[in-house]
Design an enzyme around this catalytic site. Structure first.
Site, PDB file in Angstrom:
ATOM      1  N   GLU A 290       6.534  -4.689  -0.604  1.00  0.00           N
ATOM      2  CA  GLU A 290       7.209  -3.432  -0.947  1.00  0.00           C
ATOM      3  C   GLU A 290       8.629  -3.681  -1.462  1.00  0.00           C
ATOM      4  O   GLU A 290       9.380  -4.486  -0.901  1.00  0.00           O
ATOM      5  CB  GLU A 290       7.257  -2.546   0.302  1.00  0.00           C
ATOM      6  N   LYS A 346       4.050   5.849  -3.274  1.00  0.00           N
ATOM      7  CA  LYS A 346       4.016   6.146  -1.845  1.00  0.00           C
ATOM      8  C   LYS A 346       4.065   7.656  -1.613  1.00  0.00           C
ATOM      9  O   LYS A 346       4.925   8.357  -2.159  1.00  0.00           O
ATOM     10  CB  LYS A 346       5.206   5.469  -1.167  1.00  0.00           C
ATOM     11  N   CYS A 396       3.779   0.219   3.606  1.00  0.00           N
ATOM     12  CA  CYS A 396       4.629   0.136   4.797  1.00  0.00           C
ATOM     13  C   CYS A 396       4.323   1.217   5.840  1.00  0.00           C
ATOM     14  O   CYS A 396       3.290   1.205   6.494  1.00  0.00           O
ATOM     15  CB  CYS A 396       6.095   0.169   4.364  1.00  0.00           C
TER      16      CYS A 396
END
Length: 535
Positions: A290, A346, A396
């Protein structure tokens, strides 16, 4: 006419009152200590410690503390239980924020999450007198996990009961009902044990129900393990991770984007050299973690060359900043010949890091608000086509949310990849806590999981949750290994969120029944009192 109270009788009455107060005070203190100790034992069940079996013992202690309590007592003991668990579990927030912020964000978040367990403790007192009380109480505790994945500020699922179970007897149940069922089984076993301990001096037939509540969840988990398969169904893929490392500077990592990029380019160069020398097998897919680089929606010759040297399609974790557009946290499919292609953005952004809620209020307590712009959340499922494979790419924090990986698998993902940047949190337990979530998702969806972290822990996880390879924290390293591609749809995937909704509905029904039962009990007691007075 009432008899007068004599002077000689007053001291005797005061002595009796003191005798009644003393054991009550002592009992309250012992329950408080038991509750706090149980909460801390619950914390100890979480990674990096392989002590999953402590979780049911923690709830056994909590169940004993709740025995005979009323609503407000349950609220208080539940809050103490939660606080004793969350304060040590979330201490990594201090590594992230540093001394300048003081302990207030850590304390506030811990107290907010503990309040949910406080509500759970209070509602447990309403269902504790129902037949099958351990099951009702377990339903109530697990039901409190649902609203805290929504509120406040988009929720915070960290510390769910299931996340304490990356291995052991209960983990296999994730393939049947996901994290909610695993958590329910753990709590039921613990509350069942508490009920069993309180009935040891009674007749044997009264022990059957609590013994069943204690043992059946464990036996069910053990019985489900033979159904957990790991073999490849759609072939295998050789996957490589690039862990370039990052400086351990906490919040100051905001200013280290260039360092992250340089480190990952350097590690990619090292991996490419090992591949050319035959020291590592040629990968089918390479994964950068990430936000390992910034991407501006235009040509990037340096990154193009790095991917070409690796000779394989690469998933590049980037902070994507299109000209004139809003930044996004993305994974980009980077082809060795054609460069950047499809990307996933995301969906579940982190409050105060990737967006600032209530910005005007946040300015009072957050000194970097002016330097933090809100990212744009994605809306598409976390799945990308790369290396001839459908790959789930939760980023994440998203691994903590059930829907992100589930939606990707429902859209055909054969492999789960977790790019993450945990360098923010120092050498804390945070990376290991997140790794435990990835292990649970592997079993829940019957998929291999590859974790690619900027500074560790990167790992390869088999579909049964076993870690087959991993790196250390704050080192530059790469992992290369073959992972199975699987197409199986687990019962958990087919049921989806209905498992959670079913458990929450059952908990609400139990609370309503408990309220009605309590009213009838109080009414009957009042009738008995009036009848006795009339006699």
């Amino acid at each position: 006419m009432a008899a007068p109270v004599t002077a000689s009788g007053a001291p005797a009455r005061e002595k009796r009152n003191r005798e009644r107060i003393r054991p009550s005070w002592r009992g309250w203190l012992l329950r408080l200590l038991l509750t706090a100790a149980s909460g801390y034992v619950f914390y100890l069940s979480f990674a990096p410690r392989p002590l999953w079996w402590l979780a049911p013992l923690a709830f056994a202690g909590f169940g004993l503390a709740l025995r005979g309590r009323r609503l407000w007592g349950g609220l208080g003991y539940g809050f103490v239980f939660g606080l004793a668990m969350y304060l040590p579990l979330l201490i990594w927030l201090q590594d992230f924020l540093g001394a300048d912020f003081g302990p207030w964000p850590w304390l506030a978040l811990s107290a907010t999450l503990a309040a949910y367990l406080g509500v759970g403790g209070a509602l447990c007192t309403l269902v504790a007198r129902l037949p099958g009380a351990p099951a009702w109480m377990a339903l109530v505790i697990i039901a409190t996990e649902t609203p805290r994945t929504w509120w406040p500020l988009g929720g915070f699922p960290w510390g769910r009961v299931a996340f304490s179970q990356p291995e052991g007897a209960f983990l296999s149940l994730a393939s049947i009902g996901g994290a909610p069922l695993v958590g329910f089984a753990v709590v039921l076993s613990g509350f069942g044990l508490a009920a069993l301990l309180t009935r040891l001096n009674r007749q044997r037939h009264t022990l059957i129900a609590p013994a069943a509540a204690t043992l059946v969840p464990v036996l069910a988990g053990l019985a489900a393990w033979p159904t957990i398969a790991t073999a490849a169904e759609g072939g295998t893929l050789t996957v490589a991770t690039v862990q370039g490392n990052a400086p351990n500077v906490g919040l100051a990592l905001l200013n280290e984007s260039a360092t992250l990029r340089t480190n990952h380019l350097r590690q990619s160069e090292q991996l490419a050299a090992e591949i050319r020398a035959g020291a590592q097998p040629e990968p089918d897919l390479v994964i950068w973690p990430e936000t390992a680089t910034d991407s501006f929606g235009r040509a990037d010759p340096v990154l193009n060359q790095a991917v070409a040297d690796l000779g394989a399609p690469t998933l590049v974790g980037a902070r994507f900043r299109p000209p004139g557009g809003q930044a996004q946290n993305v994974e980009i499919v980077w082809d060795p010949q054609t460069g950047p292609g499809a990307r996933y953005a995301k969906q579940q952004l982190v409050p105060f890091a990737e967006f600032v809620p209530a910005r005007a209020i946040a300015e009072w307590v957050t000194p970097f608000v002016d330097d933090t712009s809100d990212m744009l959340p994605g809306s598409a499922p976390s799945v990308l086509d790369v290396a001839g494979t459908r790959v789930a790419t939760p980023i994440c924090y998203e691994i903590a949310y059930d829907y992100v990986s589930r939606d990707a698998v429902d859209n055909g993902a054969q492999l789960i990849v977790l790019p993450t940047n945990n360098a923010w949190f120092g050498k804390s337990e945070m990376s290991y806590q997140q790794l435990a979530m990835a292990r649970l998702r592997a079993v829940e969806h019957s998929r291999a999981v590859v974790v690619s972290a900027t500074s560790g822990v990167s790992a390869m996880i088999a579909p049964d949750g076993t870690i087959t390879a991993s790196t250390s924290e704050f080192t530059a390293a790469s992992l290369v290994g073959r992972v199975p591609l699987r197409d199986t749809t687990t019962l958990s995937d087919r049921l989806g969120a209905w498992t959670e909704y079913g458990l929450v509905s059952a908990a609400l029904a139990g609370v309503l029944i408990g309220l009605g039962y309590g009213r009838r009990t109080r009414r009957a007691s009042a009738d008995d009192t009036r009848a006795t007075g009339a006699e």
